[in-house]
Design a protein around this motif. Structure first.
Motif, mmCIF file in Angstrom:
data_model
loop_
_atom_site.group_PDB
_atom_site.id
_atom_site.type_symbol
_atom_site.label_atom_id
_atom_site.label_comp_id
_atom_site.label_asym_id
_atom_site.label_seq_id
_atom_site.Cartn_x
_atom_site.Cartn_y
_atom_site.Cartn_z
ATOM 1 N N SER A 105 0.810 -1.218 0.000
ATOM 2 C CA SER A 105 0.000 0.000 0.000
ATOM 3 C C SER A 105 0.849 1.276 0.000
ATOM 4 C CB SER A 105 -0.928 0.015 1.227
ATOM 5 O OG SER A 105 -0.174 0.099 2.427
ATOM 6 N N THR A 144 -6.600 -2.087 -1.884
ATOM 7 C CA THR A 144 -5.945 -0.817 -1.541
ATOM 8 C C THR A 144 -6.466 0.323 -2.397
ATOM 9 O OG1 THR A 144 -3.939 -2.036 -0.937
ATOM 10 C CG2 THR A 144 -3.727 0.337 -1.251
ATOM 11 N N LYS A 147 -9.848 1.546 -1.239
ATOM 12 C CA LYS A 147 -9.771 2.377 -0.040
ATOM 13 C C LYS A 147 -9.324 3.795 -0.356
ATOM 14 C CE LYS A 147 -8.723 -1.421 3.160
ATOM 15 N NZ LYS A 147 -7.693 -1.981 4.067
#
Length: 350
Positions: A105, A144, A147
């Motif tokens: 990430s 990821t 998000k």
């Protein structure tokens, strides 16, 4: 002969030469400021341990020293000036996939997804791990990106990806596009090419299906084959600097040759596996057609679970001093346990 106008209607006056000149000067200034400012792109290279990621990047940056194994996450950058345009390429390399969710990430959060691309390198000489590693990487990258992006940003990214694939792509509505370009690279093709023909066909169909589903590209690579090595270097340059405009010199879909399939040039019909609409369906088909590969998946995930239970076994976090201290303490603990067991035996006899 004359057109009547309402009294309240205003007539637009034509712009004077001075006004036009001022507008042109302002536009030129804005363009020059945009072009002179640095333009950044990010390429994230991740995949199988030992797949040749460090070697490929060393060749791209024209480094003469021998690459060292990447332990965790490493950063490099390249700069180029084209006319007045300064370009910066951020390159991140992930050493291993075990316990790497948080590391994956980092590049996405630091640079954003507007000018981001991922290169997933898979070791074709280890076919039993190809699908499990590809699925693992996809799940983490996808989660990821979800998000980090708002609904509007995600839609904008997918529209940009759709333009890359060409709007006349007939499968466009059936794809689950990633919000950034993904190139799936099968490394060590010089070894893979001598494998069983049926096994190669299953692996190639699987990689093509996954790449097509997410709007990606597929390239087979070997450090020992100059032609394939150059194509990968050109691909990194294209993703980072935009040139060459066409890094793939040929379009190859035959499993008996090194795959070379650019964005938007494949289709479900050409792959010959129907309309596979999900990652799960691709994995299920591979497990049905090649059960020996699914056995390898079980071994991989068992190993991954062991590493999660004991991070000290993870090669991605080795540290010589700490490892030596850990080994010494383990030895002392083992001696104490053995002494306790012997004492317990004597007490039982007494």
């Amino acid at each position: 002969m004359f057109e009547k106008r309402d009294k309240g209607q205003t007539v637009d006056k034509p712009e004077t030469i001075q006004e036009i000149a001022v507008k042109l000067a302002q536009e030129q200034l804005r363009n020059s400021q945009t072009e002179s400012g640095p333009k950044e792109h990010t390429v994230f290279v991740l995949g199988s341990r030992g797949a040749g990621k460090s070697t490929a990047l060393h060749k791209f940056f024209e480094r003469e020293d021998n690459p060292r194994p990447t332990l965790a996450l490493e950063y490099s950058y390249g700069r180029r000036t084209s006319g007045t345009q300064k370009q910066v390429l951020n390159v991140w390399e992930l050493g291993a996939l075990d316990n790497a969710e948080q590391l994956i990430s980092v590049p996405l959060k630091m640079h954003g997804l507007a000018h981001f691309a991922a290169i997933i390198m898979l070791d074709l000489s280890q076919p039993t791990q190809v699908w499990s590693e590809l699925e693992c990487i996809y799940q983490v990258l996808h989660a990821t990106s979800v998000k980090l992006l708002s609904a509007a940003e995600e839609q904008m990214c997918r529209e940009r990806m759709a333009e890359r694939l060409k709007k006349d792509q007939k499968d466009l509505e059936k794809l689950e596009l990633m919000p950034f370009p993904v190139v799936i690279v099968g490394s060590k093709y010089d070894i893979f090419k001598d494998f069983d023909a049926e096994l190669k066909q299953h692996i190639c169909r699987c990689l093509r299906s996954m790449a097509h589903l997410i709007g990606g590209s597929v390239l087979f690579y070997s450090n020992n084959v100059p032609k394939l090595s150059k194509t990968l270097r050109d691909t990194i340059s294209h993703l980072g600097f935009g040139s060459p405009s066409t890094p793939f010199r040929s379009h190859i879909t035959d499993y008996r040759d090194a795959l070379s399939i650019w964005f938007g040039t494949d289709s479900w019909e050409q792959i010959g596996c129907g309309d596979l609409l999900s990652v799960e369906q691709i994995g299920s088909r591979l497990a049905t057609e090649a059960p020996e590969l699914s056995d390898g998946d079980k071994k991989y995930w068992t190993k991954k679970k062991d590493l999660q239970n004991d991070p000290a076994k993870d090669a991605g976090f080795r540290e010589s001093i700490i490892d030596e201290m850990r080994a010494q303490k383990d030895k002392e603990l083992h001696a104490i346990i053995k002494e306790t067991q012997l004492r317990g035996q004597f007490e039982t006899i007494a």
